[in-house]
Design a protein around this motif. Structure first.
Motif, short mmCIF file in Angstrom:
data_model
loop_
_atom_site.label_atom_id
_atom_site.label_comp_id
_atom_site.label_asym_id
_atom_site.label_seq_id
_atom_site.Cartn_x
_atom_site.Cartn_y
_atom_site.Cartn_z
N PHE A 1 32.19 38.31 45.32
CA PHE A 1 33.45 39.01 45.02
C PHE A 1 34.05 38.48 43.73
O PHE A 1 34.51 39.24 42.88
CB PHE A 1 34.42 38.83 46.19
N GLN A 2 34.05 37.16 43.56
CA GLN A 2 34.56 36.57 42.33
C GLN A 2 33.77 37.07 41.11
O GLN A 2 34.37 37.48 40.10
CB GLN A 2 34.47 35.05 42.41
N ASP A 3 32.46 37.04 41.21
CA ASP A 3 31.62 37.46 40.08
C ASP A 3 31.86 38.93 39.74
O ASP A 3 31.93 39.31 38.55
CB ASP A 3 30.14 37.23 40.39
N THR A 4 31.97 39.76 40.76
CA THR A 4 32.19 41.20 40.52
C THR A 4 33.56 41.43 39.89
O THR A 4 33.70 42.23 38.96
CB THR A 4 32.07 41.97 41.84
N LEU A 5 34.56 40.75 40.40
CA LEU A 5 35.91 40.88 39.85
C LEU A 5 35.93 40.46 38.38
O LEU A 5 36.50 41.16 37.53
CB LEU A 5 36.88 40.03 40.67
N LEU A 6 35.32 39.35 38.07
CA LEU A 6 35.29 38.87 36.68
C LEU A 6 34.57 39.87 35.78
O LEU A 6 35.04 40.18 34.68
CB LEU A 6 34.61 37.51 36.62
N ASN A 7 33.44 40.40 36.26
CA ASN A 7 32.70 41.37 35.45
C ASN A 7 33.51 42.63 35.20
O ASN A 7 33.51 43.17 34.08
CB ASN A 7 31.38 41.72 36.15
N LEU A 8 34.21 43.10 36.21
CA LEU A 8 35.02 44.31 36.04
C LEU A 8 36.13 44.09 35.02
O LEU A 8 36.39 44.95 34.15
CB LEU A 8 35.61 44.74 37.38
N VAL A 9 36.80 42.96 35.09
CA VAL A 9 37.89 42.68 34.14
C VAL A 9 37.35 42.50 32.72
O VAL A 9 38.00 42.92 31.75
CB VAL A 9 38.67 41.42 34.61
N GLN A 10 36.16 41.94 32.60
CA GLN A 10 35.56 41.74 31.28
C GLN A 10 35.10 43.05 30.64
O GLN A 10 35.13 43.18 29.41
CB GLN A 10 34.36 40.80 31.38
N THR A 11 34.69 44.00 31.44
CA THR A 11 34.03 45.19 30.90
C THR A 11 34.87 46.46 30.93
O THR A 11 34.47 47.46 30.34
CB THR A 11 32.72 45.47 31.68
#
Length: 414
Positions: A97-107
């Motif tokens: 969940f953390q990794d997905t959240l970070l990727n969404l905010v970055q992209t």
């Protein structure tokens, strides 16, 4: 149109209890005017997203497995060893969940990151420590909106004070006292972190301001689907006979458990002294073990999970809301009002809606007074009909989701 990333603690479908009802209806109301990405935790028994209406409402739906429930010994250990409240640990630490959240905010250039409930807050406090968060904030295109479904500090305070009056529940009172102190600091920190805070009632908004006076808090109340909960929506449950007294809700939730035990032990016997045929229906999933002793009583039915709560509400002679603890606002109030039922509630149970005793419902706060009002309503069909008509008119005029969603959209304005 804004691009939104919404975090929810469970997949918001089916909308069968408070959190999912609020989250699903907010998403459904926002979807025609906004691009929504939904990032949610889900339980093994939940429907797959493709089996729900959510993909039709959202640009994308990402659902990841929630962590398993923590054993009692671990909860006890963290109660002693960490300053974090239990609610900050319940769903925390899912790396995917953390990794997905970070990727969404970055992209993705989101305008709003919307956090639904305090259980999702650990992922935001983790995200704020990442460079991607700082970059998005510096670019000025990402605002954090914290939708606080309950003023959790007040909920634990009220629960502790209620349990302290009963020696058999002192262990629960001790737990709530500890959580009350921890939540006061944690909830205040979340309010400081957010750009905008949403509360479901004026009482909750005032409670949050007491924690942090400088927060920007807006009341966006709970609502009701007026088409689904129309007075002529369905027939009464065939197994019900009058006079039927009905309580509905998720039955492992502590305020609900306390409410039905108080009604069963102290109010129902008083009612049956005047109306011997009165029967108490407890309608809701996952009955707590504390309710097991009610199952053998001939004057009480615990239904467990039902496919549709509406036939039981429609079959109610009187809907009862005997709450002594809790915060926020209770969607079960709005459902009963929208269906045009006669309702008796404690003042706390009806909190946050602006309801008036003798107009949209009846209010009573002691066992004797509550029983007296219920008995009077059971004997007076005309009064029940009048209250029900005024209750339906009130819900229709004020609490349809189409009136509420624009209040949330106003929070998104720069």
């Amino acid at each position: 149109m804004a691009r939104l990333l919404i975090l929810t603690p469970q997949l918001p479908f089916p909308p069968h209890q408070g959190t999912t009802i609020r989250n699903f209806n907010l998403i459904a109301g926002l979807a025609p005017r906004h691009d929504i990405d939904l990032l949610s935790l889900m339980q093994p028994t939940d429907l797959a997203p493709a089996q729900t209406p959510l993909p039709a409402l959202c640009r994308q739906v990402i659902a990841l497995p929630a962590p398993p429930p923590r054993p009692a010994w671990r909860r006890l250990l963290t109660t002693i060893s960490t300053p974090l409240p239990d609610m900050a640990l319940r769903l925390a630490g899912v790396r995917a969940f953390q990794d997905t959240l970070l990727n969404l905010v970055q992209t993705t250039p989101y305008a709003v990151l919307q956090v639904e409930g305090i259980e999702m807050a650990p992922y935001v406090t983790w995200l704020q420590r990442q460079p991607a968060w700082a970059s998005a904030r510096q670019a000025g295109h990402l605002r954090l909106v914290f939708d606080d479904h309950n003023a959790e500090t007040i909920l634990q305070q009220r629960t502790a004070l209620a349990d302290l009056r009963h020696p058999a529940r002192w262990a629960g009172a001790a737990y709530s006292l500890v959580q009350w102190r921890k939540l006061a600091a944690y909830e205040a920190a979340l309010c400081r972190l957010a750009d905008r805070v949403v509360a479901v009632s004026p009482a909750d908004a005032d409670a949050l301001r007491r924690l942090w006076p400088d927060i920007a808090v807006t009341v966006v109340p709970n609502g009701v689907d007026l088409q689904t909960f129309a007075p002529d929506c369905c027939a009464p449950a065939p197994e019900m006979t009058a006079p039927a007294l009905v309580f509905s809700g998720k039955m492992d939730y502590r305020p609900n458990v306390d409410a039905v035990l108080w009604f069963a032990d102290e109010i129902l016997p008083r009612v049956r002294a005047h109306e011997p045929a009165a029967h108490f229906w407890i309608v809701g999933q996952q009955p707590h073990p504390r309710l097991a002793r009610l199952a053998d009583r001939p004057d009480i039915t615990l239904t467990g999970r039902v496919p549709d709560v509406r036939p039981f509400l429609v079959g109610a002679t009187v809907c009862v809301l005997p709450f002594r603890m809790g915060s926020g606002t209770r969607l079960k109030v709005l459902e009963a009002l929208a269906l045009g039922r006669a309702v008796v509630s404690t003042t706390l149970g009806a909190e946050g809606f602006g309801l008036r005793d003798g107009h949209e419902l009846r209010l009573a706060d002691s066992a004797a007074a509550f029983a007296q009002v219920v008995v009077a309503l059971l004997a007076d069909a005309a009064q029940r009909a009048r209250l029900g008509a005024q209750a339906h008119a009130f819900a229709t005029a004020n609490y349809g989701w189409e009136r509420i969603v624009p209040r949330l959209e106003a929070v998104y304005a720069p």
